[in-house]
Design a protein around this motif. Structure first.
Motif, short mmCIF file in Angstrom:
data_model
loop_
_atom_site.label_atom_id
_atom_site.label_comp_id
_atom_site.label_asym_id
_atom_site.label_seq_id
_atom_site.Cartn_x
_atom_site.Cartn_y
_atom_site.Cartn_z
N GLN A 210 0.69 -1.20 -0.10
CA GLN A 210 -0.02 -0.02 0.12
C GLN A 210 0.76 1.45 0.02
N GLU A 211 1.94 1.26 0.67
CA GLU A 211 3.14 2.44 0.85
C GLU A 211 3.46 2.50 -0.71
N MET A 212 3.87 1.43 -1.48
CA MET A 212 4.46 1.42 -2.75
C MET A 212 3.46 2.06 -3.62
N ARG A 213 2.16 1.59 -3.58
CA ARG A 213 1.16 2.20 -4.29
C ARG A 213 1.14 3.69 -4.25
N GLU A 214 1.06 4.30 -2.69
CA GLU A 214 0.99 5.68 -2.57
C GLU A 214 2.23 6.41 -3.22
N LEU A 215 3.12 5.87 -3.33
CA LEU A 215 4.48 6.31 -3.65
C LEU A 215 4.45 6.57 -5.28
N ARG A 216 4.13 5.58 -5.71
CA ARG A 216 3.76 5.46 -7.06
C ARG A 216 2.85 6.54 -7.97
N ASN A 217 1.72 6.78 -6.90
CA ASN A 217 0.81 7.82 -7.34
C ASN A 217 1.30 9.10 -7.11
N LYS A 218 2.12 9.32 -6.02
CA LYS A 218 2.52 10.69 -6.00
C LYS A 218 3.48 11.09 -6.85
N VAL A 219 4.66 10.17 -7.00
CA VAL A 219 5.82 10.68 -7.77
C VAL A 219 5.45 10.56 -9.20
N LEU A 220 4.77 9.48 -9.88
CA LEU A 220 4.54 9.32 -11.39
C LEU A 220 3.24 9.62 -11.79
N LEU A 221 2.01 9.62 -11.15
CA LEU A 221 0.83 9.72 -11.58
C LEU A 221 0.40 11.20 -11.63
N ARG A 222 0.29 11.49 -10.24
CA ARG A 222 -0.47 12.77 -9.75
C ARG A 222 0.09 13.92 -10.52
N PRO A 223 1.53 14.18 -10.50
CA PRO A 223 2.28 15.29 -11.31
C PRO A 223 1.49 15.29 -12.73
N LEU A 224 1.18 14.31 -13.45
CA LEU A 224 0.71 14.32 -14.74
C LEU A 224 -0.68 14.30 -14.88
N GLY A 225 -1.53 14.31 -13.91
CA GLY A 225 -3.02 14.37 -13.72
C GLY A 225 -3.68 12.77 -14.07
N ILE A 226 -2.64 11.89 -13.94
CA ILE A 226 -3.15 10.49 -14.25
C ILE A 226 -3.58 10.03 -13.04
N PRO A 227 -5.06 9.32 -13.18
CA PRO A 227 -5.59 8.92 -11.87
C PRO A 227 -4.91 7.90 -11.20
N ASP A 228 -5.22 7.95 -9.93
CA ASP A 228 -4.32 7.04 -8.75
C ASP A 228 -4.62 5.53 -9.23
N HIS A 229 -3.61 4.75 -9.09
CA HIS A 229 -3.92 3.36 -9.32
C HIS A 229 -3.89 2.90 -10.90
N SER A 230 -3.79 3.87 -11.81
CA SER A 230 -4.16 3.30 -13.07
C SER A 230 -3.17 2.58 -13.87
N TRP A 231 -1.92 2.51 -13.16
CA TRP A 231 -0.95 1.66 -13.92
C TRP A 231 -0.86 0.24 -13.19
N GLU A 232 -1.67 -0.08 -12.37
CA GLU A 232 -1.72 -1.44 -11.57
C GLU A 232 -2.12 -2.73 -12.15
N MET A 233 -2.66 -2.61 -13.66
CA MET A 233 -2.97 -3.70 -14.34
C MET A 233 -2.18 -4.96 -14.36
N HIS A 234 -0.88 -4.98 -14.22
CA HIS A 234 -0.12 -6.02 -14.20
C HIS A 234 0.51 -6.55 -12.83
N ASP A 235 0.05 -5.80 -11.76
CA ASP A 235 0.53 -5.90 -10.32
C ASP A 235 0.36 -7.16 -10.15
N GLU A 236 -0.64 -8.06 -10.17
CA GLU A 236 -0.88 -9.26 -9.38
C GLU A 236 0.10 -10.40 -10.10
N ARG A 237 0.68 -10.16 -11.43
CA ARG A 237 1.53 -11.18 -11.59
C ARG A 237 2.96 -10.64 -11.86
#
Length: 145
Positions: A15-42
């Protein structure tokens, strides 16, 4: 001391990892949180920990077509500690892990400004610069021996 740990999506650090990804990579570009998690399970997940806090992360996605290939995605280091070698520590651990899994190549889409960071770890560019999420990127790869 900073340590690198390979985790899964059930780890308390995920969960901390998800938050860091959102904070550093997605939010600055206006991309919705968690939108790059489609491959996370595998995928294989790596976190850089300092005092049990996630300060860096990366995801290694195994190719479904080529069993000796994986793509490095969502690499991020907390802005408060960038430039201190944490990203290189993550890369070193990921490369060691990839070799242990008999992977032959790691590929990534590097934001244009991060190309030199990956080159320090012996990644090379190939192909043309392209735009992804509105930012210039380069295809990069590391051939493992």
């Amino acid at each position: 001391m900073i340590r690198i740990k390979n985790i899964n999506t059930h780890s308390p650090y995920y969960q901390e990892m998800r938050e860091l990804r959102n904070k550093v990579l997605l939010r600055p570009l206006g991309i919705p949180d968690h939108s790059w998690e489609m491959h996370d399970e595998r995928s294989w997940h790596f976190v850089a920990l300092e005092n049990d806090n996630v300060i860096g992360c990366a995801v290694l996605v195994p190719s479904e077509e080529h069993k000796t290939l994986a793509q490095l995605i969502q690499m991020a280091v907390d802005p408060d500690v960038q430039g201190k070698g944490i990203g290189q520590l993550l890369l070193k651990e990921i490369i060691t892990f990839a070799k242990s899994k008999s992977l032959k190549e790691i590929q990534c889409h590097s934001r244009h400004y991060a190309v030199d960071f990956y080159k320090k770890a012996d990644f090379t560019t190939y192909g043309e610069t392209f735009t992804e999420v509105g930012i210039p990127h380069n295809h990069m790869k590391l051939e493992l021996h």
